[in-house]
Structures are given as structure tokens and as C-alpha cells.
Design a protein around this motif. Sequence first.
Motif, PDB file in Angstrom:
ATOM      1  N   VAL A   9       0.864  -1.179   0.000  1.00 53.71           N
ATOM      2  CA  VAL A   9       0.000   0.000   0.000  1.00 53.71           C
ATOM      3  C   VAL A   9       0.903   1.232   0.000  1.00 53.71           C
ATOM      4  CG1 VAL A   9      -1.755   1.268   1.294  1.00 53.71           C
ATOM      5  CG2 VAL A   9      -1.831  -1.222   1.214  1.00 53.71           C
ATOM      6  N   PRO A  10       0.695   2.153  -0.935  1.00 57.42           N
ATOM      7  CA  PRO A  10       1.535   3.373  -0.957  1.00 57.42           C
ATOM      8  C   PRO A  10       1.486   4.108   0.387  1.00 57.42           C
ATOM      9  CG  PRO A  10       0.151   3.255  -2.915  1.00 57.42           C
ATOM     10  CD  PRO A  10      -0.307   2.150  -1.996  1.00 57.42           C
ATOM     11  N   LYS A  11       2.625   4.669   0.788  1.00 55.72           N
ATOM     12  CA  LYS A  11       2.724   5.350   2.086  1.00 55.72           C
ATOM     13  C   LYS A  11       1.720   6.493   2.233  1.00 55.72           C
ATOM     14  CE  LYS A  11       7.537   4.286   3.084  1.00 55.72           C
ATOM     15  NZ  LYS A  11       8.844   4.798   3.424  1.00 55.72           N
ATOM     16  N   TRP A  12       1.447   7.206   1.152  1.00 59.05           N
ATOM     17  CA  TRP A  12       0.558   8.368   1.191  1.00 59.05           C
ATOM     18  C   TRP A  12      -0.911   7.979   1.229  1.00 59.05           C
ATOM     19  CZ3 TRP A  12      -2.728   8.077  -2.872  1.00 59.05           C
ATOM     20  CH2 TRP A  12      -2.311   7.351  -3.991  1.00 59.05           C
ATOM     21  N   GLU A  13      -1.215   6.727   0.960  1.00 54.67           N
ATOM     22  CA  GLU A  13      -2.602   6.297   0.760  1.00 54.67           C
ATOM     23  C   GLU A  13      -3.480   6.493   1.996  1.00 54.67           C
ATOM     24  OE1 GLU A  13      -4.209   3.492   2.140  1.00 54.67           O
ATOM     25  OE2 GLU A  13      -5.925   3.408   0.804  1.00 54.67           O
ATOM     26  N   GLY A  14      -2.981   6.136   3.170  1.00 52.79           N
ATOM     27  CA  GLY A  14      -3.804   6.210   4.381  1.00 52.79           C
ATOM     28  C   GLY A  14      -4.253   7.628   4.717  1.00 52.79           C
ATOM     29  N   LYS A  15      -3.309   8.561   4.699  1.00 55.70           N
ATOM     30  CA  LYS A  15      -3.652   9.959   5.016  1.00 55.70           C
ATOM     31  C   LYS A  15      -4.535  10.561   3.928  1.00 55.70           C
ATOM     32  CE  LYS A  15       0.294  10.872   7.941  1.00 55.70           C
ATOM     33  NZ  LYS A  15       1.565  11.524   8.122  1.00 55.70           N
ATOM     34  N   THR A  16      -4.266  10.196   2.688  1.00 60.35           N
ATOM     35  CA  THR A  16      -5.081  10.707   1.575  1.00 60.35           C
ATOM     36  C   THR A  16      -6.512  10.203   1.698  1.00 60.35           C
ATOM     37  OG1 THR A  16      -3.137  10.790   0.142  1.00 60.35           O
ATOM     38  CG2 THR A  16      -5.292  10.792  -0.943  1.00 60.35           C
ATOM     39  N   ARG A  17      -6.664   8.895   1.966  1.00 54.06           N
ATOM     40  CA  ARG A  17      -8.003   8.310   2.130  1.00 54.06           C
ATOM     41  C   ARG A  17      -8.741   8.986   3.287  1.00 54.06           C
ATOM     42  NH1 ARG A  17     -10.157   4.126   0.432  1.00 54.06           N
ATOM     43  NH2 ARG A  17      -8.186   3.210  -0.211  1.00 54.06           N
ATOM     44  N   GLY A  89     -24.056   9.017   0.075  1.00 60.63           N
ATOM     45  CA  GLY A  89     -22.670   9.482   0.182  1.00 60.63           C
ATOM     46  C   GLY A  89     -22.090   9.198   1.551  1.00 60.63           C
ATOM     47  N   ILE A  90     -22.872   9.416   2.592  1.00 61.29           N
ATOM     48  CA  ILE A  90     -22.421   9.144   3.960  1.00 61.29           C
ATOM     49  C   ILE A  90     -22.069   7.657   4.102  1.00 61.29           C
ATOM     50  CG2 ILE A  90     -23.183   9.011   6.384  1.00 61.29           C
ATOM     51  CD1 ILE A  90     -24.807  11.653   5.736  1.00 61.29           C
ATOM     52  N   ILE A  91     -22.913   6.805   3.551  1.00 60.37           N
ATOM     53  CA  ILE A  91     -22.658   5.358   3.596  1.00 60.37           C
ATOM     54  C   ILE A  91     -21.395   5.026   2.794  1.00 60.37           C
ATOM     55  CG2 ILE A  91     -23.532   3.102   2.864  1.00 60.37           C
ATOM     56  CD1 ILE A  91     -26.393   4.284   3.481  1.00 60.37           C
ATOM     57  N   PHE A  92     -21.262   5.601   1.605  1.00 64.79           N
ATOM     58  CA  PHE A  92     -20.116   5.332   0.741  1.00 64.79           C
ATOM     59  C   PHE A  92     -18.800   5.729   1.408  1.00 64.79           C
ATOM     60  CE2 PHE A  92     -17.136   7.183  -2.410  1.00 64.79           C
ATOM     61  CZ  PHE A  92     -16.744   6.002  -3.042  1.00 64.79           C
ATOM     62  N   TYR A  93     -18.725   6.948   1.934  1.00 62.90           N
ATOM     63  CA  TYR A  93     -17.464   7.413   2.539  1.00 62.90           C
ATOM     64  C   TYR A  93     -17.133   6.648   3.817  1.00 62.90           C
ATOM     65  CZ  TYR A  93     -17.862  11.078  -0.914  1.00 62.90           C
ATOM     66  OH  TYR A  93     -17.980  11.749  -2.101  1.00 62.90           O
ATOM     67  N   THR A  94     -18.145   6.252   4.575  1.00 64.26           N
ATOM     68  CA  THR A  94     -17.927   5.435   5.767  1.00 64.26           C
ATOM     69  C   THR A  94     -17.394   4.063   5.360  1.00 64.26           C
ATOM     70  OG1 THR A  94     -19.695   6.609   6.933  1.00 64.26           O
ATOM     71  CG2 THR A  94     -19.034   4.472   7.829  1.00 64.26           C
ATOM     72  N   LEU A  95     -17.950   3.492   4.317  1.00 63.90           N
ATOM     73  CA  LEU A  95     -17.492   2.206   3.792  1.00 63.90           C
ATOM     74  C   LEU A  95     -16.051   2.306   3.296  1.00 63.90           C
ATOM     75  CD1 LEU A  95     -18.343  -0.729   2.948  1.00 63.90           C
ATOM     76  CD2 LEU A  95     -18.926   0.250   0.734  1.00 63.90           C
ATOM     77  N   GLN A  96     -15.715   3.409   2.617  1.00 61.78           N
ATOM     78  CA  GLN A  96     -14.350   3.614   2.137  1.00 61.78           C
ATOM     79  C   GLN A  96     -13.369   3.679   3.307  1.00 61.78           C
ATOM     80  OE1 GLN A  96     -12.924   4.240  -1.213  1.00 61.78           O
ATOM     81  NE2 GLN A  96     -14.763   3.098  -1.725  1.00 61.78           N
ATOM     82  N   LEU A  97     -13.760   4.367   4.367  1.00 64.37           N
ATOM     83  CA  LEU A  97     -12.904   4.439   5.562  1.00 64.37           C
ATOM     84  C   LEU A  97     -12.724   3.063   6.195  1.00 64.37           C
ATOM     85  CD1 LEU A  97     -13.950   7.697   7.449  1.00 64.37           C
ATOM     86  CD2 LEU A  97     -11.669   7.108   6.622  1.00 64.37           C
TER      87      LEU A  97
END
Length: 169
Positions: A9-17, A89-97
Motif C-alpha cells: 500500500v503506498p505510504k501516502w494512501e492512508g492519510k489521503t483516504r 454518500g455518507i454510507i459510501f465514505y464510511t465504507l471507504q474508511l
Amino acid sequence: MASNSCSGVPKWEGKTRLFLCIFGLFLSFYALHVEISRERDPEYRAMCDLGDSVSCSKVFTSRWGRGFGLVQFFFAKDSVLNQPNSLLGIIFYTLQLALGQSVSSRAAFLLVLASWVSMAGSLYLAGVLAFILGDFCVVCVSTYVVNFLLLFTNLKRRTGLEAVKTKTG
């Protein structure tokens, strides 16, 4: 956040997500607030209502602001299934997290799949915004950008995980 360079996983990915999902959640909660406020008070003027053709509340309260304007063809307009797009959108972003916490290839696949679905929805709603409503919605366009950046982030994550899997497998 799972951002171990050994995992692929790219180092920047976590903070970006984290940033993108929090910003997406902020936009979604704000959109829901505007829609509820406008339904309670038709005179309500949101901060994102900058003019006749630049009005997010007009967009959020249009038929396309709930269930992408499509659910009402299959269920009653007031059906529990015809929810505001902002709630989706709330469900989507929570799922992404949540899925972003796992470094499994299955989670990476689901993240990418959900992002492609969000991009399809974003492109559809952008078309409705431009060609049907003739409006510009700052909040909407901001969510489209967030969704695109999440797709990019998820594709980079998946590519990194697959590269490690290929090297070790």
C-alpha cells in the motif's frame, strides 16, 4: 490506517483516504442539512446558493436529489428506499474508511468496485446537473472530485497489493 510500505500500500494512501473520506462526509452531511432545512423552510438559503443557476439547495431538493431520480420509478416517492443522495454518500465514505483499514486484496477489490460505482453515479448526476437542471452545484462538483480522487487512490492501493502478491506468490 494500514499504510505499511511492506504491504504494497503506498505510504501516502492512508492519510489521503482519511482526508478525502472526511471531506466527503462533511460535504454529504452538509448536503443533507441543506435538504432538510429547505424542506422545513422553503425560504431557507444555503451558503452554497450563490445565484439562480448556482444553487445547491435547488439541486438537492429536485427529484434527482433522492435515489438519483431513478428509485421513484420503482417505488413510491416517499418509500424508505428513496433516500437522499447525500445519505448514500455518507454510507459510501464510511465504507471507504472502514474497508481502507484492511490490506486484503478482497477489500482492495471492493474499494475499487465501490469507487467505479460512485464514478458512474457522479457522471450521471453531473450530466443531470448540466443538461437537465442547468445548474452549477459547488457541493456536488466537489463530491465528484473527491470520488475521482478516491478511485485513483483505490486503484493505486490495489496495484500495490497485486505487485506484492506477484513478488511473493
